[in-house]
Design a protein around this motif. Structure first.
Motif, PDB file in Angstrom:
ATOM      1  N   TYR A 263      50.018  51.131  -6.515  1.00 32.37           N
ATOM      2  CA  TYR A 263      49.926  49.721  -6.138  1.00 32.37           C
ATOM      3  C   TYR A 263      50.813  48.948  -7.117  1.00 32.37           C
ATOM      4  O   TYR A 263      50.395  48.573  -8.212  1.00 32.37           O
ATOM      5  CB  TYR A 263      48.479  49.255  -6.176  1.00 32.37           C
ATOM      6  N   ARG A 477      49.271  45.981   2.384  1.00 32.79           N
ATOM      7  CA  ARG A 477      47.880  45.825   2.831  1.00 32.79           C
ATOM      8  C   ARG A 477      46.951  45.390   1.707  1.00 32.79           C
ATOM      9  O   ARG A 477      45.752  45.210   1.940  1.00 32.79           O
ATOM     10  CB  ARG A 477      47.379  47.152   3.416  1.00 32.79           C
ATOM     11  N   THR A 478      47.481  45.219   0.505  1.00 31.93           N
ATOM     12  CA  THR A 478      46.620  45.001  -0.650  1.00 31.93           C
ATOM     13  C   THR A 478      46.992  43.725  -1.395  1.00 31.93           C
ATOM     14  O   THR A 478      48.004  43.099  -1.136  1.00 31.93           O
ATOM     15  CB  THR A 478      46.721  46.182  -1.629  1.00 31.93           C
ATOM     16  N   SER A 480      46.772  42.216  -5.669  1.00 28.84           N
ATOM     17  CA  SER A 480      46.460  42.564  -7.058  1.00 28.84           C
ATOM     18  C   SER A 480      45.675  41.462  -7.749  1.00 28.84           C
ATOM     19  O   SER A 480      45.296  41.616  -8.910  1.00 28.84           O
ATOM     20  CB  SER A 480      47.751  42.849  -7.836  1.00 28.84           C
ATOM     21  N   ARG A 488      41.620  48.432  -3.332  1.00 32.73           N
ATOM     22  CA  ARG A 488      42.701  49.384  -3.585  1.00 32.73           C
ATOM     23  C   ARG A 488      42.184  50.706  -4.137  1.00 32.73           C
ATOM     24  O   ARG A 488      42.818  51.747  -3.944  1.00 32.73           O
ATOM     25  CB  ARG A 488      43.707  48.795  -4.585  1.00 32.73           C
TER      26      ARG A 488
END
Length: 524
Positions: A263, A477-478, A480, A488
């Motif tokens: 990620y 799709r994520t 942070s 995640r």
């Protein structure tokens, strides 16, 4: 607390013998003590083994225990007091107010994830009870929950020594999910990293958790980072940094015998669209606000507005004049490291040397080491789309304005853009028709769409998305930042026909954790 230049491997502090890592005060070019030494593959092995041993016990902790642990980390960071702020100021050149605010954000996001853990919604419990009489075939008893992936390697960021580093969002969300964390500290602020690392280490001990829940490693080259990502006990990676660094980690992770997710938050120029009615009514104010956003923190934000699009005309000239006037009064600011300053100057030199690019304005000249002079540049849509170098992120207070001859030009540039963290619309009511044309494009291009604001400033909350299509991030799709960052580091497991005594508490009939669950398709 004394900074000793040591690795933190579980409960131990270890003096390494690898390549020297020494922080530089970017405001003075003074080398700061102590000298740190990078770890080795042996240290990675030790930390990863401890993390793997800690994984099952840590993921089995109750929601309240894990939430209290996150809150304890926050308290231990605050207990470092002014020592943390003073060291971070020396290692980054950032002002006290900025770092105190960043410490507040770091503590706040730990506490946010404590709330998330307690609520338990992230477990995403789904129960479809058995239907033995169903025709033509019976249905088994099926129950699903999310479980953590495993130990996570986190790479500290250069531009946020607290909020995106040792105890930053990646660490907080991974720990919240039930994953042990090994942090590879950023070499620009090792003293800050050690202080925060010792605070987490203390919290692990006070919470009575396995020592492998947290480790902190240093390394100036790629040896430690590559060994971490390649280690079979590591099950995911969190990274904030350059496009080249993120893609290198992605390639390493994909080449493993067991590929793992990376990620990575990497590169974004965050386009700002100035629509006609908004410019006609308040071009000067927009120019002034834009200049303030551009120069905030020497432009060292991943959401810095590095691109502006507007239709050609008198209103655009008013915006340019206003922004130029504001930039002309903007002091040069110390950048985080000599290397970042060098890269910024090289990026500016390349941009203003490209055919079809003219300089609109610059900030005040540098008066000390590693200071960035802000810059605003101008080109047209056709030239921009013909030269991919104009789309490259320049990490610092620099922005390129694209003069569009028509709405069609603006739409073509929007389609031409790579993935972004943000896209901003400056609009008035009369601009809604054009905004409706742009919106589907921007939804495909960006993770966050703003109206009548500026992209710098990322709120840590439930709804925030700090992500976007490649190269903004490695996985669109994520996010942070925000509570959804926990997703995640989780994966679903389905339990079929298990007796109640084997089911985890979250899936038992009595709902002992009092969770919100989807029962036979109905939320309860």
């Amino acid at each position: 607390m004394e900074i000793k230049g040591e690795l933190l491997i579980g409960a131990r502090a270890v003096k390494a013998q690898g390549t020297a890592v020494q922080a530089i005060n970017p405001a003075t070019n003074e080398a700061l003590q102590p000298v740190f030494h990078g770890g080795s593959q042996q240290h990675v092995e030790q930390a990863a083994t401890l993390a793997w041993q800690a994984f099952d016990p840590y993921r089995a902790t109750g929601l309240e225990q894990r939430a209290a642990f996150l809150e304890l980390i926050a308290s231990e960071i605050l207990a470092l007091g002014d020592e943390l702020i003073v060291r971070a100021m020396a290692e980054t050149g950032l002002p006290r107010a900025r770092l105190e605010g960043e410490r507040g954000r770091t503590v706040g996001q730990l506490r946010l994830f404590a709330q998330v853990v307690r609520a338990g919604h992230w477990l995403d419990v789904r129960i479809d009870p058995a239907q033995p009489e169903r025709q033509p075939l019976p249905r088994a008893d099926l129950r699903q929950r999310q479980i953590p992936l495993g130990p996570v390697a986190v790479f500290g960021a250069s531009n946020f020594p607290l909020a995106f580093s040792v105890a930053g969002g990646d660490t907080a969300s991974a720990l919240a999910a039930g994953c042990p964390v090994i942090v590879k500290a950023h070499s620009a602020h090792p003293g800050t990293a050690e202080l925060v690392g010792r605070a987490i280490q203390s919290a692990v001990a006070k919470a009575g958790l396995p020592e492998g829940v947290f480790s902190l490693l240093f390394g100036s080259g790629s040896e430690v980072g590559s060994a971490l990502v390649s280690h079979p006990f590591i099950k995911a990676v969190g990274f904030t940094g350059s496009r080249s660094g993120g893609t290198a980690l992605m390639q390493l992770a994909a080449a493993r015998a067991e590929p793992i997710p990376v990620y990575a938050e990497m590169s974004s120029i965050n386009p700002v669209f100035l629509l006609s009615a908004a410019l006609a009514s308040r071009a000067a104010a927009i120019g002034k606000g834009f200049a303030a956003s551009l120069t905030m923190g020497a432009g060292q934000f991943c959401t810095n507005p590095g691109l502006v699009l507007a239709l050609d005309g008198a209103e655009l000239e008013t915006f340019l004049s206003s922004a130029a006037e504001a930039l002309a009064q903007a002091a040069a600011q110390t950048m985080l490291t000599p290397g970042i300053h060098r890269a910024y100057c090289q990026g500016i030199d390349q941009l203003q040397g490209l055919p079809g690019v003219s300089r609109v304005a610059t900030g005040l000249a540098e008066t000390g080491p590693n200071q960035a002079q802000a810059g605003l540049y101008l080109t047209d849509a056709e030239t921009f789309m013909a030269d991919e170098r104009m789309s490259a992120e320049i990490f610092g207070a620099s922005s390129l304005v694209i003069r569009c001859r028509s709405i069609d030009d603006m739409l073509k540039v929007a389609e031409h853009l790579e993935g972004q963290l943000t896209a901003t619309l400056q609009l008035d009511d009369a601009d809604l028709a054009l905004a409706q044309q742009l919106l589907p494009v921007l939804e495909r291009k960006a993770g966050r769409i703003l109206c009548n604001g500026y992209p710098t400033g990322v709120e840590v909350c439930q709804a925030m998305v700090h992500g976007g299509p490649f190269p903004a991030t490695s996985d669109s799709r994520t996010t942070s930042v925000g509570s959804a960052a926990i997703l995640r580091f989780l994966r679903p497991v389905c339990y079929q026909d298990l007796p109640q005594g084997l089911l985890p508490d979250a899936l038992q009939d009595g709902n002992p954790l009092a969770l919100r669950r989807l029962l036979d398709g109905v939320s309860s």
